[in-house]
Design a protein around this motif. Structure first.
Motif, short mmCIF file in Angstrom:
data_model
loop_
_atom_site.label_atom_id
_atom_site.label_comp_id
_atom_site.label_asym_id
_atom_site.label_seq_id
_atom_site.Cartn_x
_atom_site.Cartn_y
_atom_site.Cartn_z
N PHE A 1 0.65 9.85 -4.72
CA PHE A 1 1.34 11.11 -4.39
C PHE A 1 1.88 11.74 -5.67
O PHE A 1 1.77 12.95 -5.89
CB PHE A 1 2.53 10.84 -3.44
N LYS A 2 2.45 10.88 -6.49
CA LYS A 2 3.06 11.39 -7.73
C LYS A 2 2.00 12.01 -8.63
O LYS A 2 2.18 13.11 -9.17
CB LYS A 2 3.78 10.23 -8.45
N LYS A 3 0.92 11.32 -8.75
CA LYS A 3 -0.18 11.82 -9.59
C LYS A 3 -0.68 13.17 -9.08
O LYS A 3 -0.93 14.11 -9.84
CB LYS A 3 -1.31 10.79 -9.56
N ALA A 4 -0.82 13.26 -7.77
CA ALA A 4 -1.34 14.49 -7.16
C ALA A 4 -0.37 15.66 -7.39
O ALA A 4 -0.80 16.82 -7.56
CB ALA A 4 -1.57 14.29 -5.67
N LEU A 5 0.92 15.37 -7.40
CA LEU A 5 1.90 16.44 -7.66
C LEU A 5 1.94 16.78 -9.15
O LEU A 5 2.05 17.95 -9.53
CB LEU A 5 3.27 16.01 -7.15
N GLU A 6 1.85 15.75 -9.98
CA GLU A 6 1.86 16.01 -11.43
C GLU A 6 0.66 16.88 -11.82
O GLU A 6 0.78 17.76 -12.68
CB GLU A 6 1.83 14.68 -12.20
N LYS B 1 0.83 -1.21 0.00
CA LYS B 1 0.00 0.00 0.00
C LYS B 1 0.86 1.26 0.00
O LYS B 1 0.46 2.30 -0.52
CB LYS B 1 -0.96 -0.03 1.19
N VAL B 2 2.04 1.15 0.59
CA VAL B 2 2.96 2.30 0.55
C VAL B 2 3.39 2.56 -0.90
O VAL B 2 3.44 3.71 -1.36
CB VAL B 2 4.19 2.07 1.45
N LEU B 3 3.67 1.48 -1.62
CA LEU B 3 4.06 1.65 -3.03
C LEU B 3 2.92 2.25 -3.84
O LEU B 3 3.11 3.10 -4.71
CB LEU B 3 4.48 0.30 -3.63
N LYS B 4 1.70 1.82 -3.53
CA LYS B 4 0.52 2.38 -4.20
C LYS B 4 0.38 3.87 -3.85
O LYS B 4 0.08 4.72 -4.69
CB LYS B 4 -0.71 1.58 -3.77
N ALA B 5 0.61 4.16 -2.57
CA ALA B 5 0.51 5.55 -2.12
C ALA B 5 1.51 6.43 -2.90
O ALA B 5 1.20 7.57 -3.27
CB ALA B 5 0.79 5.65 -0.62
#
Ligand code: SF4
Length: 470
Positions: free
Chosen positions: A199-204, A191-195
């Motif tokens: 996170f990346k998507k939200a920053l992009e 789940k950390v890897l999914k998170a």
């Protein structure tokens, strides 16, 4: 070969925490460390470290600025989205990370997050939900589960008494503007890897100026849950995730058109209409160079304190100065304390706050007592001697005692004492242009039937100055 190293977006040593420090202040097994690491890695990966401003909350992550080698602002409790909104107005290309816990975002800052989301601010919010107030020792948070024992609910949260746990991602999903809403969990490695992807998507999204992204992060707080780190992760899966389902709530990042980040700027004319009596204030030119007056006008409500400030600021603008007006008053309609801070300057003004006035216009005794000590050495204190029997104790300032209320009595409008004091102040400082003052005064007096009497008191003040003070 995979090289595991500290992300470059972290300081090498955390000098703000203490010389040579290499570890964070977070408890063992805390989710904040994991969330910080994911963000720090992504700042480097997305090449945004140098334009990121990290907005820290009040809560366990209050010291995020110890660790993140980015721009940092430690915001007042719950206010990070409001701070980010302000920054966005002036820094279109900054990457804004609002990093908030549940007490900060879902209790104290509920209004800020909802309205920032509703405006679709182009920022990324990481909401760390550990279902408890961490920093203050484990009190019930808005996200505390039904039956969960906390310091303030020792027998367990009761929905009848304490309300239901608030699903913030669900609440965000009721708002139209956000472009991306997802809840993740830090309960397992997978789940950390999914998170990390989320996170990346939200920053992009922010980099591509798509708008408001909200990521709720279920995060362990072993210390306040009174568990070890392993138990805490099991509890998350067994208790927390069923109540707060880990899922995507919205992803409109691919939908055209992207968020329009061209913020409509207020036209100068509109601004003047707001600030200056319908835009009728003439624009002055060629103000005296190197002049800065920091004026505190103080009295009680009903003495025209705030309107005197407006009049002075408008007059200064008409003379060609930069000017600010900052009112301060109590909740009473009349009779409470009131003061106005006015700055006018031949240069740009950084802040409207007048902490050290060079002019104090005191209309009543409490104002003189409150502000006399603050006046700059060599400054001017004007005392309404009708209402103030005390004498100024300072010997390093100029003092004028003016029986302003007595003079105003003749007009039948006691509040005109403010115009009397202002007129004498401007004359005393050699700043009075009576023709401009006469033009500005009607624009600054709300009651149009009071204009004539105010103009009369202005003339009276001019006469008083010539007869008594020259
Ligand atoms: S109190 Fe909880 S949230 Fe705060 S640092 Fe410790 S484990 Fe983390």
């Amino acid at each position: 070969m995979i090289v595991k190293e500290k992300p470059k977006a972290f300081y090498d040593t955390f000098e703000r925490k203490g010389a040579g420090q290499k570890v964070t202040h977070y408890c063992p097994g805390c989710g904040h460390g994991t969330a910080h690491k994911l963000i720090a890695e992504l700042l480097v990966e997305l090449d945004i470290q140098d334009r990121t401003i990290f907005l820290s909350p009040v809560g366990c992550s209050v010291f995020a600025y110890y660790y993140m080698d980015t721009g940092n602002i430690q915001c007042a409790h719950g206010r990070a989205p409001a701070v980010g909104t302000g920054i966005r107005r002036t820094h279109k290309d900054a990457i804004l990370i609002s990093y908030q816990g549940d007490g900060d975002l879902a209790a104290i800052g509920t209004a800020e997050i909802i309205h920032a989301a509703n405006r679709g601010e182009n920022m990324t919010v990481f909401f760390i939900n550990n279902a408890i107030y961490g920093m203050t020792g484990g009190q019930m948070a808005p996200t505390t589960l039904e039956g969960q024992k906390t310091l303030t609910t020792p027998l367990g949260r009761s929905s009848g008494r304490d309300g239901n746990p608030i699903g913030m991602a669900e609440l965000m999903n009721a708002i139209k503007a956000p472009v991306y809403i997802e809840r993740v969990s830090l309960s397992t490695a997978g789940k950390v890897l999914k998170a990390r992807k989320v996170f990346k998507k939200a920053l992009e999204n922010q980099i591509e100026k798509k708008g408001f992204s909200f990521v709720e992060v279920l995060s362990p707080c072993p210390i306040n849950w009174k568990m070890d780190p392993v138990e805490a992760r099991s509890w998350m899966q067994a208790q927390l995730e069923p109540i707060y389902p880990v899922k995507n709530f919205r992803d409109e990042s691919l939908l055209p058109p992207p968020h329009d980040d061209t913020l409509p700027q207020m036209e100068e004319k509109e601004m003047k209409q707001l600030l200056s009596a319908g835009g009728a204030i003439p624009e002055g030119k060629n103000p005296a160079p190197d002049l800065e007056q920091r004026v505190k006008i103080a009295g009680f409500g009903g003495q025209g304190v705030l309107s005197a400030g407006v009049l002075l600021a408008n007059y200064a603008i008409a003379r060609g100065y930069q000017a600010t007006w900052l009112p301060s008053y109590g909740p009473e309609m009349r009779g409470g304390k009131a003061n106005a801070s006015v700055i006018f300057s031949s240069r740009a003004i950084g802040s409207p706050v007048v902490a050290v006035p060079n002019v104090l216009i005191a209309l009543n005794t409490p104002s003189l007592i409150s502000f006399e000590p603050d006046v700059e050495r060599g400054g001017l204190i004007m005392v309404n001697s009708t209402l103030i029997s005390d004498k100024v104790k300072r010997e390093d300032v100029d003092v004028l005692y003016i029986p302003a209320s007595e003079m105003a009595k003749e007009s039948g409008v006691m509040a005109t004492a403010n115009v009397i004091m202002l007129t004498i102040y401007l004359k005393y400082k050699g700043l009075a242009d009576t023709e401009i003052l006469k033009k500005i005064l009607p624009l600054s007096v709300k009651r149009k039937d009071a204009v004539a009497v105010n103009l009369k008191m202005m003339e009276k003040a001019l006469t008083y100055f010539e007869e008594e003070l020259t």
